[in-house]
Enzyme design. Structure first.
Site, PDB file in Angstrom:
ATOM      1  N   ALA A  14       0.847  -1.131  -0.010  1.00  0.00           N
ATOM      2  CA  ALA A  14      -0.096  -0.086   0.072  1.00  0.00           C
ATOM      3  C   ALA A  14       0.798   1.319   0.127  1.00  0.00           C
ATOM      4  O   ALA A  14       1.983   1.384   0.435  1.00  0.00           O
ATOM      5  CB  ALA A  14      -1.017   0.091   1.267  1.00  0.00           C
ATOM      6  N   CYS A  15       0.477   2.317  -0.330  1.00  0.00           N
ATOM      7  CA  CYS A  15       0.868   3.574  -0.334  1.00  0.00           C
ATOM      8  C   CYS A  15       1.434   3.935   1.152  1.00  0.00           C
ATOM      9  O   CYS A  15       0.767   3.496   2.127  1.00  0.00           O
ATOM     10  CB  CYS A  15      -0.062   4.833  -0.880  1.00  0.00           C
ATOM     11  N   PRO A  16       2.742   4.468   1.084  1.00  0.00           N
ATOM     12  CA  PRO A  16       3.659   4.892   0.116  1.00  0.00           C
ATOM     13  C   PRO A  16       4.497   3.793  -0.264  1.00  0.00           C
ATOM     14  O   PRO A  16       5.636   4.443  -1.195  1.00  0.00           O
ATOM     15  CB  PRO A  16       4.334   6.132   0.845  1.00  0.00           C
TER      16      PRO A  16
END
Lengths: 186, 129
Positions: A14-16
């Site tokens: 997932a981000c980042p």
């Protein structure tokens, strides 16, 4: 896409993390080499192109395969001269414009369709780099054929690809549309 | 790109807001400094970081965090430092809370408000969480 120097598998992250991993992976490449970033994070569709723009790399394209997203980024910076490249016949934008001024020419623009649609040289035909091999029969084998992209990198790769198919009538126009002072069609 | 961040809250959501922006900026070749003050000090506290609370009534998001495969806050702290993000702990808050530099993750520096302002005065982006 051909000529990928390295593949980064960041699926499930997932981000980042996709951007963080991409930054680390691209540090291991040389200027001009292509990084393939394989992710499932949909935020990356917007993030990776912006990241590339802000870090001086060239975003090439996004390929969607179901839930898997493949981003292609070419590392920016000074390109080390390599042998394949030096065999390429290359002319400048200005030289091309003089030639095009004198009569009809065959110009292939190997950028992505959206880049092409945003503005291209008059009379150019769009065959994105990834399709050059399968659509080679659309490119005349006789007479001078000019190949162009944004900065010269993809045009060089297109020439290489066509060169392996035996084509010897290719001339790269560099840098290309990224530094274009000539007329533009869209 | 120069990014100045104030982290003044100590919950789990706050930690993600701070460290996601910080690591994303650092990965985009940004220069990033975070000033940790008041409850924000929890985010770099060696023990505190392991038990950051969810906001009251939002505990059910724990499952969402796990499913989305979000990195742990500790991983993000390490990632931020690896990418060159600078951590400044607020001296005044440390004095009030009886905390020492040793209580914080390695590499944390200690400074006052002016230290942060000196950095932030020509930052392109200033954020407060």
């Amino acid at each position: 896409m051909e000529n990928v120097a390295k593949t980064l598998d960041a699926k499930g992250l997932a981000c980042p993390m996709p951007v963080v991993r991409t930054k680390k992976a691209i540090e291991e490449l040389s200027a001009g080499e292509i990084l393939e970033v394989v992710v499932t994070d949909r935020g990356s569709i917007a993030d990776i192109p912006v990241w590339a723009k802000n870090t001086g790399h060239e975003y090439l394209e996004l390929v969607k395969e179901g839930d898997v997203l493949k981003h292609y980024v070419r590392k920016g910076g000074e390109q080390a001269p390599d042998k394949e490249e030096s065999k390429l016949k290359t002319i400048t934008n200005e030289e091309y414009l003089e030639i095009a001024d004198k009569g009809p020419v065959t110009l292939i623009d190997v950028r992505e369709p959206d880049e092409f649609a945003a503005g291209h040289a008059p009379g150019a035909k769009n065959i994105p780099l990834g399709q050059v091999e399968q659509r080679a029969d659309e490119i005349p084998a006789e007479g001078d054929v000019y190949i162009m992209c944004r900065s010269g990198g993809r045009a060089g790769m297109a020439c290489d690809t066509l060169g392996t198919l035996g084509r010897k009538n290719l001339i790269r126009v560099a840098p290309g549309m990224g530094d274009w002072d000539g007329p533009v069609e869209s | 790109m120069k990014v100045a961040i104030i982290a003044a809250n100590g919950g789990l959501f706050d930690a993600y807001k701070v460290f996601n922006i910080a690591t994303a900026a650092a990965a985009t070749d940004g220069e990033v400094e975070i000033f940790f003050t008041f409850e924000g000090l929890n985010l770099i506290h060696r023990e505190g970081v392991k038990q950051l609370p969810m906001p009251e009534g939002k505990e059910h998001f724990a499952e969402g965090f796990a499913n989305a495969n979000v990195p742990s806050v500790e991983e993000l702290v390490g990632m931020a430092q690896e990418l060159g993000v600078k951590f400044i702990a607020c001296q005044m808050t440390m004095d009030v809370m009886g905390l020492k530099k040793e209580n914080f993750t390695d590499g944390t520096e200690v400074g006052g408000a002016v230290t942060f302002l000196g950095y932030a005065k020509d930052a392109d982006i200033t954020l407060t969480f």
